[in-house]
Design an enzyme around this catalytic site. Structure first.
Site, short mmCIF file in Angstrom:
data_model
loop_
_atom_site.label_atom_id
_atom_site.label_comp_id
_atom_site.label_asym_id
_atom_site.label_seq_id
_atom_site.Cartn_x
_atom_site.Cartn_y
_atom_site.Cartn_z
N CYS A 78 -48.70 80.00 72.73
CA CYS A 78 -47.89 79.43 71.66
C CYS A 78 -46.61 78.87 72.29
O CYS A 78 -46.16 79.35 73.33
CB CYS A 78 -47.57 80.53 70.63
N HIS A 79 -46.01 77.90 71.64
CA HIS A 79 -44.79 77.30 72.17
C HIS A 79 -43.67 78.33 72.33
O HIS A 79 -42.80 78.19 73.20
CB HIS A 79 -44.32 76.14 71.28
N THR A 80 -43.69 79.38 71.51
CA THR A 80 -42.67 80.42 71.61
C THR A 80 -42.73 81.10 72.98
O THR A 80 -41.69 81.43 73.57
CB THR A 80 -42.83 81.46 70.50
N HIS A 82 -48.58 86.48 72.57
CA HIS A 82 -48.50 87.14 71.27
C HIS A 82 -49.52 86.64 70.25
O HIS A 82 -49.49 87.04 69.09
CB HIS A 82 -47.08 87.02 70.69
N GLU A 83 -50.42 85.77 70.67
CA GLU A 83 -51.55 85.38 69.81
C GLU A 83 -52.82 85.87 70.50
O GLU A 83 -53.14 85.38 71.59
CB GLU A 83 -51.62 83.86 69.64
N CYS A 113 -44.65 98.26 58.28
CA CYS A 113 -44.63 99.72 58.37
C CYS A 113 -45.18 100.37 57.11
O CYS A 113 -45.66 101.50 57.15
CB CYS A 113 -43.20 100.20 58.64
N CYS A 173 -40.82 100.70 54.14
CA CYS A 173 -39.49 100.16 53.87
C CYS A 173 -39.48 99.34 52.58
O CYS A 173 -40.54 98.97 52.06
CB CYS A 173 -39.01 99.31 55.04
N CYS A 219 -41.54 96.10 52.80
CA CYS A 219 -42.99 96.30 52.78
C CYS A 219 -43.49 96.68 51.39
O CYS A 219 -44.60 96.31 51.00
CB CYS A 219 -43.39 97.38 53.79
N CYS A 236 -40.47 93.24 57.30
CA CYS A 236 -40.41 94.69 57.53
C CYS A 236 -39.10 95.07 58.23
O CYS A 236 -38.71 94.47 59.23
CB CYS A 236 -41.60 95.11 58.39
N ARG A 244 -39.69 94.01 62.22
CA ARG A 244 -39.37 92.58 62.25
C ARG A 244 -39.20 92.13 63.71
O ARG A 244 -38.75 92.89 64.56
CB ARG A 244 -38.09 92.33 61.46
N CYS A 255 -50.05 83.96 64.97
CA CYS A 255 -48.68 83.41 64.91
C CYS A 255 -48.64 82.06 64.22
O CYS A 255 -48.55 81.98 63.01
CB CYS A 255 -48.08 83.32 66.31
N ARG A 281 -53.74 74.42 70.75
CA ARG A 281 -53.95 75.80 71.15
C ARG A 281 -54.96 75.84 72.29
O ARG A 281 -56.03 75.24 72.21
CB ARG A 281 -54.45 76.65 69.97
#
Length: 380
Positions: free
Chosen positions: A48-50, A70-71, A100, A103, A106, A114, A118, A178, A373
């Site tokens: 991902c670009h992130t 993260h994907e 979670c 909270c 959630c 969350c 988060r 993501c 992707r």
């Protein structure tokens, strides 16, 4: 339980030792999951670009050495104490944000922010004990957004893991972790265009194309794509975009161009660029009385949104969204089912597939603008 439960696992991981330098595949040790954690065997991950943004370390505090990614899609190898919604063998998607379940956010039907889980891009350790689960010869390696999927095994907080249909192909649904959900949800969960309505998408990268896919699924009749790179327009047609505007080709503000095209403005606008000017244009191009603009892109920290208050008084609505307002554990399994039923098309987002040993090619493809992707096969 798996026969490796409770043990340290040695596996391959792609380590970013320095900002902007090629990743190095090395053997790492992955500790067992602690209370409230899950260890996953990652089968497929994507870029991902992130990941690229933090790998380049532009505009944020550098944190190296680090395992990005993260994907992804994988299988639960073992679970820590207190984890009840997952067990070894489950097919799952790790997510950079969590649920979670306890909270106020959630428990609210209106939010997925969350309090505990988060996203935190500065954290390189696990929440449970502020320690890393990765090491090389005793040296800790930093985590990335709680997922670190550029490793054959990773440890993730159980609240950031969604159990999915085991029949779903992980090499396709992994991209839902993501960007695709972010754009898709911005449209179907937040903008909520009605069948036959008009939608404009600012930015035709992966998130913007996913927003267009959401507009297509929603039955929008006019889907207008706005981008500074005209070469993206042909690909966007696959995602239902049927009209195009390049702001550089006009001598008036793009919001004015769109308002003139649509007899006063569009019904819905989704901004997916992070440009503050695009955000303002998205809001100002929606129709008075009922128009809704949704901001998705992340602006620079010093940006300020400026528009005349009359735009609000004339009954235009401005909204923001995080991860498309999807709750990871609750909603992600249902998005996977949309794909399984043929309602959501994921294959057209996947432009490349490469083995883990060639992971640096994925960065090259994205930096050259050749990739939406790129799927990385972990089990070469």
């Amino acid at each position: 339980m798996s026969n490796t439960a409770g043990q340290v696992i040695k596996c391959k991981a792609a380590i970013a030792w320095e900002a902007g330098k090629p990743l190095v595949i090395e053997e790492v040790e992955v500790a067992p999951p602690q209370a409230g954690e899950v260890r996953l065997k990652i089968l497929f991950t994507s870029l991902c670009h992130t990941d690229v943004y933090f790998w380049e370390a532009k505009g944020q505090t550098p944190l190296f050495p680090r395992i990005f990614g993260h994907e992804a899609g994988g299988i639960v190898e073992s679970v820590g104490e207190g984890v009840t919604h997952l067990e070894p063998g489950d097919h799952a998607l790790p997510v950079f944000t969590g649920e979670c379940g306890e909270c106020p956010h959630c428990k609210s039907e209106e939010s997925n922010l969350c309090d505990l889980l988060r996203i935190n891009t500065d954290r390189g350790v696990m929440i449970n004990d502020n320690q890393s689960r990765f090491s090389i010869k005793g040296q800790p390696i930093h985590h990335f957004v709680g997922t670190s999927t550029f490793s054959e095994y990773t440890v993730v907080h159980a609240g950031c893991v969604a159990k999915i249909n085991p029949a779903a192909p992980l090499d396709k649904v992994c991209i839902l972790s993501c960007g695709i959900c972010t754009g898709l949800g911005a449209t179907i969960n937040v903008a909520k265009p009605k069948p036959g309505s008009s939608v404009v998408i600012f930015g035709l990268g992966a998130v913007g194309l996913a927003a267009a896919e959401g507009a297509r699924i929603s039955g929008a009749s006019r889907i207008i794509g706005v981008d500074l790179v005209s070469s993206r327009f042909e690909l966007a047609k696959k995602f239902g975009v049927n009209e195009f505007v390049n702001p550089k080709e006009h001598d008036k503000p793009v919001q004015q161009v769109i308002a003139e095209m649509t007899n006063g403005g569009v019904d819905r606008a989704i901004e997916c660029t992070g440009s503050i000017q695009a955000m303002i244009s998205a809001f100002e191009c929606v129709h008075d009385g009922w128009g809704v603009a949704v901001l998705v892109g992340v602006p620079s920290k010093d940006d300020a949104f400026k528009t005349h208050p009359a735009n609000f008084l004339h009954e235009r609505t401005l909204k923001g969204t995080f991860y498309g307002n999807f709750k990871p554990r609750t909603d992600l399994p249902n998005v996977v089912e949309k794909y399984m039923k043929g309602e959501l098309e994921l294959e057209k987002f996947i432009t490349h597939t490469i083995p883990f040993s060639e992971i640096n090619k994925a960065f090259d493809y994205m930096l050259k603008g050749e990739s939406i992707r790129c799927i990385i096969r972990m089990d070469e």
